[in-house]
Scaffold this motif. Structure first.
Motif, mmCIF file in Angstrom:
data_model
loop_
_atom_site.group_PDB
_atom_site.id
_atom_site.type_symbol
_atom_site.label_atom_id
_atom_site.label_comp_id
_atom_site.label_asym_id
_atom_site.label_seq_id
_atom_site.Cartn_x
_atom_site.Cartn_y
_atom_site.Cartn_z
ATOM 1 N N VAL B 30 -26.259 33.981 -1.697
ATOM 2 C CA VAL B 30 -24.985 34.008 -0.983
ATOM 3 C C VAL B 30 -24.666 35.447 -0.627
ATOM 4 C CG1 VAL B 30 -22.531 33.522 -1.106
ATOM 5 C CG2 VAL B 30 -24.162 31.986 -2.210
ATOM 6 N N PHE B 31 -24.479 35.714 0.647
ATOM 7 C CA PHE B 31 -24.127 37.054 1.091
ATOM 8 C C PHE B 31 -22.731 37.053 1.696
ATOM 9 C CE2 PHE B 31 -28.703 37.460 0.942
ATOM 10 C CZ PHE B 31 -28.859 38.738 0.423
ATOM 11 N N ASN B 32 -21.948 37.998 1.235
ATOM 12 C CA ASN B 32 -20.657 38.239 1.870
ATOM 13 C C ASN B 32 -20.816 39.609 2.521
ATOM 14 O OD1 ASN B 32 -17.964 38.513 2.538
ATOM 15 N ND2 ASN B 32 -17.221 37.800 0.570
ATOM 16 N N VAL B 50 -20.120 33.029 8.872
ATOM 17 C CA VAL B 50 -18.686 32.766 8.940
ATOM 18 C C VAL B 50 -18.112 33.741 9.965
ATOM 19 C CG1 VAL B 50 -16.496 32.794 7.679
ATOM 20 C CG2 VAL B 50 -18.600 32.071 6.515
ATOM 21 N N THR B 52 -14.902 35.550 11.339
ATOM 22 C CA THR B 52 -13.508 35.827 11.004
ATOM 23 C C THR B 52 -12.692 35.952 12.284
ATOM 24 O OG1 THR B 52 -13.666 38.229 11.081
ATOM 25 C CG2 THR B 52 -14.313 37.158 9.025
ATOM 26 N N LEU B 58 -19.733 37.210 8.858
ATOM 27 C CA LEU B 58 -20.350 37.296 7.539
ATOM 28 C C LEU B 58 -21.691 36.578 7.624
ATOM 29 C CD1 LEU B 58 -17.186 36.490 5.392
ATOM 30 C CD2 LEU B 58 -17.958 38.668 6.334
ATOM 31 N N ASP B 124 -19.056 49.122 6.902
ATOM 32 C CA ASP B 124 -18.724 48.796 5.511
ATOM 33 C C ASP B 124 -19.057 47.325 5.281
ATOM 34 O OD1 ASP B 124 -17.684 48.613 2.994
ATOM 35 O OD2 ASP B 124 -15.593 48.846 3.582
ATOM 36 N N HIS B 125 -20.363 47.065 5.197
ATOM 37 C CA HIS B 125 -20.831 45.672 5.174
ATOM 38 C C HIS B 125 -20.265 44.863 4.015
ATOM 39 C CE1 HIS B 125 -23.688 46.526 8.367
ATOM 40 N NE2 HIS B 125 -24.198 47.522 7.689
ATOM 41 N N ASP B 126 -20.044 45.506 2.890
ATOM 42 C CA ASP B 126 -19.489 44.744 1.754
ATOM 43 C C ASP B 126 -17.984 44.906 1.634
ATOM 44 O OD1 ASP B 126 -19.364 47.310 0.822
ATOM 45 O OD2 ASP B 126 -20.652 46.981 -0.931
ATOM 46 N N ARG B 127 -17.409 45.647 2.584
ATOM 47 C CA ARG B 127 -15.959 45.797 2.663
ATOM 48 C C ARG B 127 -15.335 46.308 1.363
ATOM 49 N NH1 ARG B 127 -13.844 40.307 4.900
ATOM 50 N NH2 ARG B 127 -15.494 39.464 3.597
ATOM 51 N N THR B 128 -15.972 47.322 0.795
ATOM 52 C CA THR B 128 -15.394 47.942 -0.404
ATOM 53 C C THR B 128 -14.535 49.147 -0.041
ATOM 54 O OG1 THR B 128 -17.343 49.330 -0.609
ATOM 55 C CG2 THR B 128 -17.318 47.297 -1.892
ATOM 56 N N GLY B 129 -14.480 49.490 1.230
ATOM 57 C CA GLY B 129 -13.663 50.632 1.624
ATOM 58 C C GLY B 129 -14.443 51.924 1.693
ATOM 59 N N LEU B 136 -23.093 46.775 -2.507
ATOM 60 C CA LEU B 136 -23.197 45.680 -3.482
ATOM 61 C C LEU B 136 -24.550 44.983 -3.423
ATOM 62 C CD1 LEU B 136 -19.815 43.708 -3.340
ATOM 63 C CD2 LEU B 136 -20.690 45.135 -5.189
ATOM 64 N N TYR B 137 -25.134 44.938 -2.230
ATOM 65 C CA TYR B 137 -26.398 44.229 -2.046
ATOM 66 C C TYR B 137 -27.578 45.186 -2.034
ATOM 67 C CZ TYR B 137 -23.032 40.705 -0.832
ATOM 68 O OH TYR B 137 -21.975 39.850 -0.880
#
Lengths: 712, 712
Positions: B30-32, B50, B52, B58, B124-129, B136-137
């Protein structure tokens, strides 16, 4: 023998939940799963966690929800306690036998948090822009009991010790309002809303197991759990229809579109259905037209056909009983409407009323030319506390009074609010209260009663407290209705909620005065005489969007959010909605309540005994300030260190210079201190206070909405 | 034998990349992982995707980057072609032997996109800012060649056929500017910047493999690839120092903090180092003080000590040669500075100049009292095209002229821009151009030359075009500098870039006129006579934050973003920066360029042959409108269907009513049409045009910044 013992010993569902989550943790899985940092008031520190700048934490959800149980909840567990029982049973309340203690009066010393499980832990965890029932990780984004466990540390920090839940029972989606439907349209008292089931536990846990785990968690933290029960109305698609069609009111399906509360000329608008109005009610043409739409229940209309229909229904899966009745009999359930005559509200299409009596009301039967008309919904039959019949619907009454014992026995709940209890026959209400207290003598009842004048009646009926009307009075500070409410409520025979908003009302932060108003009231409510502090979920983050526009709403109340906000126009009671937990002021009230509630709890008996209260006046009654004095009973007569002052500038916009008159307080307490210690202020830290005038009254310079707590 | 054949056959790195990605796809993960929807101009439709509401998709990144190769790029692959060669070699340019065709002149019909690989696919692919190097991945959030492949469909849609890349070579982080350092401080011509390596390919691919795959992908799409080479300056921590310390200028480490471009009294500020100024230069006290800071190279100062130091250096891992020299010799590399006398710019601390000659300049040697002073950096030695010596640094020149052939042979690049070529000895420039064209006769060279007056010199040196100064002239529409630039450039002997912004300048969307200005210019540039359309990465989404504040900047140029924007104050050339791909107007320019570039390419020879051009006038020269007429050469003399009008309201704020004078155009073309077809307008669809006046001139009502293309 071994078998028997294992059956009698209660298994901790919380421990089971912990194990289920623990078994599902796979440290190698990468989760980009977000929770608001407010859900981590317990210092979760998983190595996978990423903290964003804007208040979201990215965590492994299995780890996260496991750890709140493991590292925050369970350390409070004591080995010899059975947390599946009510807290009063667990801790054996010593006051229960005192003369002036009514079972359930623990509420007088509580701080209540009103939560809507579905909403309060809603979050777009995968940040796709939607609150999915099944997100990227096959997890739920609307609220669940499991997720709510992670919210408990925040509530604990705020001093909350009682969680009051909006309805959690199964409700019908027929003619539902909004995206999700209202939880007030209950279709089965004994099933929980299956939407609250959290997929994080997979098939290993039912929603019932999850609720039990949640209650245990609350009890371990010394927090009580109250439910909301709704005995007067029921869903138009109630599960009870199959077995008891005659417990409901029926109308011809064809008349459904013309069905509305009939107008009664000559009585004014929105008036209580008092007996003097009844002649006019039964003279109204619209009333007779309305009555003519009703029919006897389908099993009475054609018992054989009914029998066949039920057989047919039981054979089918996912069939709708009401749709089948509509098709076969041309009948449908009559929607409920307001008990007030000439109310502007349209019918409540998702619910109906139960038939509390099987005959027409004694008081109004005389107006019926034809006594054999079918049962009908009207202001008198709605208000069945005033308009009783000769034939109580005993079987229904038994069922309604069995609901609370069921939740007591199965979940160990601590109290309940009775929805529309004012419209129940007193005999039924007695049954409900008696059965619950027979089971748990310290069970608390809250009356859905807004009027102070009815407090005595409610207390006499066995309620511990009423809701009251703080939410309309407190925000109106400039009219001094805040003063009137806070001072006058101390004369009531039971407490009211010290609150400025509920799930039915506008948000304090959306009122004139905004955050300043909300903060001032939220803190002052902690000390209101004869008030039970009450915080509405979202209030702690200055949420502006109401959950419902039921009471005291302004015309634009539904549109408090920015048009670009994804929840613009959404109401939590009906729609998918997440509280704005990322607000940059999100920790402000929690941090303040943390300090204030500690002061309160350290001197709880002082602050919650009305005999200790002395109101504080100012130069003249028009000043926008309010003050409470509390004398420590055991230190009465001491010259110092025996008095608390809680003072607020009730003006949210302007500062004020004023002088608090301490004459009466000093007289009552004997206090002569010319120096005090400020324990708390919104704007300052602790400090010494010296600014007394020649009469030993206190000079004050208060910022807009500032609250101070001073010990003399 | 088998061995030999496998060595000579080129392996497609793009196919290998596809396989690597394909092997790493695990549909169960699962990738977000988010990408801007602009990166999906190729209709990716993975079942996991997905969408948005705000323009992020996503996706499973392995799937996504695999699919752009598989479903968008490879269908354009022809079996018999070797895409690792330049496009001219692949397609055998038929013009190469015409008399007036200079190899590389294909640029005259190109549309160029300027890309900075590190920045243009930052996300910011993982949207951590944060733009993490490892998210993350474990994937990279700054740009890479692999990710840039997914951007090609968008560029293709906009009509782009040439990708010009800001430097991609290894650069030093010593004294780096900003968070990441400038790619212009090259420390090794023959290594690629290792930061561009994409971890998505794991250990199976090097960054060199990835660049090769990228070039192949471009070539399959008929897009050319140009690099930026920087032969005049080099990093102060160049890899060349170890073997060739005498190729650099050295100063005493102690004087580093006092090192600055010396002032020359009496010549004014920021002047070119012309010969007449040299006497004054060498009379300046500051100049002599400056010269006194220099030293001979460490290997000359103490050859034995140097030999030991190098041995020592080669033994250590991760040692810094320059730090070791600083410690052992007290010497350091002299920073570069502007070649203009009395320029206000501080020294360029991250780069130095190469010593182009091993002796002092012929022209200024006379001013040195002591001819044995160490080599020094000064306006004359910087400008080594004007101030030559007797002893060319032949070994260095060989190396510098081998850079392009290396990139040609290894990657199949199609052209290059030469940074500061104007400061290279003409003999060296000749070597560079000759070696490249010997290798690939159709290789294109772009001169870093901003002045139109130097176009002829540049062309004579073998450049195909110059950059020009469109970015200062075009935005100044009210001063009619746009008109002057667009009309006058057609007299130049080679094209200039038709552009309103570059990586060194303010963004068009941040200029007076904003998006209207940017859109008008971007579209008009597609038709500018003797102009090569040039789009600066980010321009297509109306980015407002410049990548650098080098040219034509206003005092607040670095602060074009909202203070709450996470990239506030960041410059892509030095910092982590992602283009604002979520802008709600993000598709506007791409959609418009899609239409316009199709019209251009359908009539490419008409629009790119200056002989077809006829300027269009209006009532009087002060009108804020501009018009280009183009005659279809083969249809000259026809009465209709042989003329294009491209007309713009150059005022971005106000509409205009005007009349386009078609007399000259009709005379030249023979066109007599009294009806036309509007092929394109910013505000309208296609339609017929009838509004001619009695002189057959065209009446126009143009909205602010409106562009229209009309066929008569």
């Amino acid at each position: 023998m071994a078998n028997k013992s294992s059956k009698t010993k209660e298994i901790s569902k919380l421990l089971e939940l912990k194990d289920i989550l623990s078994n599902k943790v796979n440290q190698n899985d990468v989760f980009n799963y977000s929770v608001p940092d407010l859900w981590n008031a317990w210092d979760y520190n998983g190595s996978e966690m990423v903290k964003t700048d804007w208040g979201e934490l990215l965590v492994n959800p299995y780890n996260f929800y496991h750890e709140v149980i493991n590292s925050y909840i369970l350390p409070s567990k004591k080995a010899d306690k059975d947390y599946t029982k009510s807290l009063s049973k667990i801790n054996k309340n010593s006051k229960i036998d005192s003369e002036d203690y009514l079972g359930g009066d623990w509420i007088k010393q509580s701080i209540v948090y009103s939560i809507m499980i579905r909403t309060s832990t809603s979050w777009d965890h995968d940040r796709t822009g939607d609150l999915e029932i099944e997100n990227l990780y096959s997890l739920k984004e609307t609220g669940t009991f499991v997720k709510t466990i992670a919210l408990l540390p925040l509530l604990k920090k705020m001093g909350i010790d009682t969680i009051y839940m909006l309805p959690i029972s199964k409700f019908s989606l027929k003619d539902k309002k909004g995206e999700l439907g209202s939880p007030y349209g209950v279709s089965n008292f004994f099933d929980l809303d299956p939407n609250l089931k959290d997929p994080i536990t997979g098939d290993e846990f039912t929603v019932e197991d999850e609720f039990r785990a949640f209650v245990e968690a609350c009890h371990m933290l010394d927090m009580r759990v109250m439910i909301d029960i709704i005995p007067r109305t029921n869903s138009v698609e109630s599960d009870l229809i199959v077995d008891h069609p005659e417990w409901f009111y029926w109308i011809e399906k064809d008349s459904y579109n013309d069905y509305f509360p009939p107008m009664v000329p000559g009585v004014g608008s929105t008036v209580s259905p008092k007996k003097q109005y009844m002649p006019k009610v039964y003279q109204s043409e619209q009333v007779w037209d309305h009555i003519s739409k009703f029919s006897f229940a389908p099993n009475i209309v054609d018992p054989n056909k009914w029998e066949d229909l039920v057989k047919d229904y039981l054979k089918k899966e996912n069939a709708s009983i009401i749709e089948m009745i509509e098709e076969a009999f041309g009948l449908t359930i009559a929607p409920a409407f307001s008990d007030h005559i000439n109310d502007v509200q349209p019918p409540w299409t998702d619910v109906t009323f139960f038939r509390m009596y099987l005959d027409h009301p004694n008081e109004t039967r005389e107006y019926l030319k034809d006594k054999s008309v079918p049962p009908y919904i009207l202001f008198d039959t709605i208000k069945s506390n005033l308009y009783k019949g000769d034939q109580p619907n005993n079987e229904l009454w038994e069922l309604l009074s069995d609901v609370i014992p069921y939740y007591q026995n199965k979940y160990g709940i601590d109290g309940a609010r009775i929805d529309m209890g004012h419209a129940l026959p007193s005999e039924l209400l007695n049954m409900i209260i008696k059965k619950a207290r027979d089971n748990d003598p310290d069970f608390c009842f809250i009356a859905e009663e807004l009027e102070a004048e009815n407090a005595e009646t409610a207390r006499n009926l066995g309620y511990n407290m009423i809701i009251g009307n703080g939410f309309t009075e407190e925000p109106r500070t400039y009219e001094h209705r805040l003063h009137a409410f806070m001072y006058d409520s101390r004369n009531l025979p039971c407490p009211v909620f010290a609150c400025g908003e509920t799930h039915d009302t506008p948000r304090l932060a959306a009122r004139e005065g905004g955050r300043n108003l909300s903060k001032m009231l939220t803190i002052m409510n902690m000390f209101m005489p004869n008030g039970v502090p009450f915080i509405n979920s979202g209030q702690e983050v200055y949420e502006t969007q109401p959950m419902n526009t039921g009471l005291d709403s302004r015309p634009n109340e539904q549109y408090m959010l920015d048009q670009n906000d994804r929840y613009y126009g959404k109401l939590a009671l009906f729609d998918k909605f997440a509280i704005h937990y990322l607000n940059h002021m999100r920790w402000d009230l929690a941090d303040n309540l943390d300090k204030v509630s500690k002061i309160r709890s350290q001197h709880l008996d002082t602050f919650t005994n009305l005999e200790n209260f002395v109101p504080i006046g100012f130069e003249h009654p028009g000043i926008n300030a309010i003050g409470f004095g509390y004398v420590e009973a055991l230190k009465k007569g001491q010259e110092s260190d025996n008095v608390f002052l809680v003072i607020a500038n009730t003006d949210p916009h302007n500062e004020t210079h004023t002088n608090a008159n301490l004459q009466e307080l000093r007289k009552v307490s004997g206090n002569q201190a010319k120096q005090g210690r400020q324990l708390y202020s919104i704007h300052e830290g602790e400090r010494e206070i010296f600014d007394f005038d020649h009469s030993w009254n206190l000079n004050l310079h208060l910022q807009p909405g500032e609250v101070r707590i001073i010990k003399l």
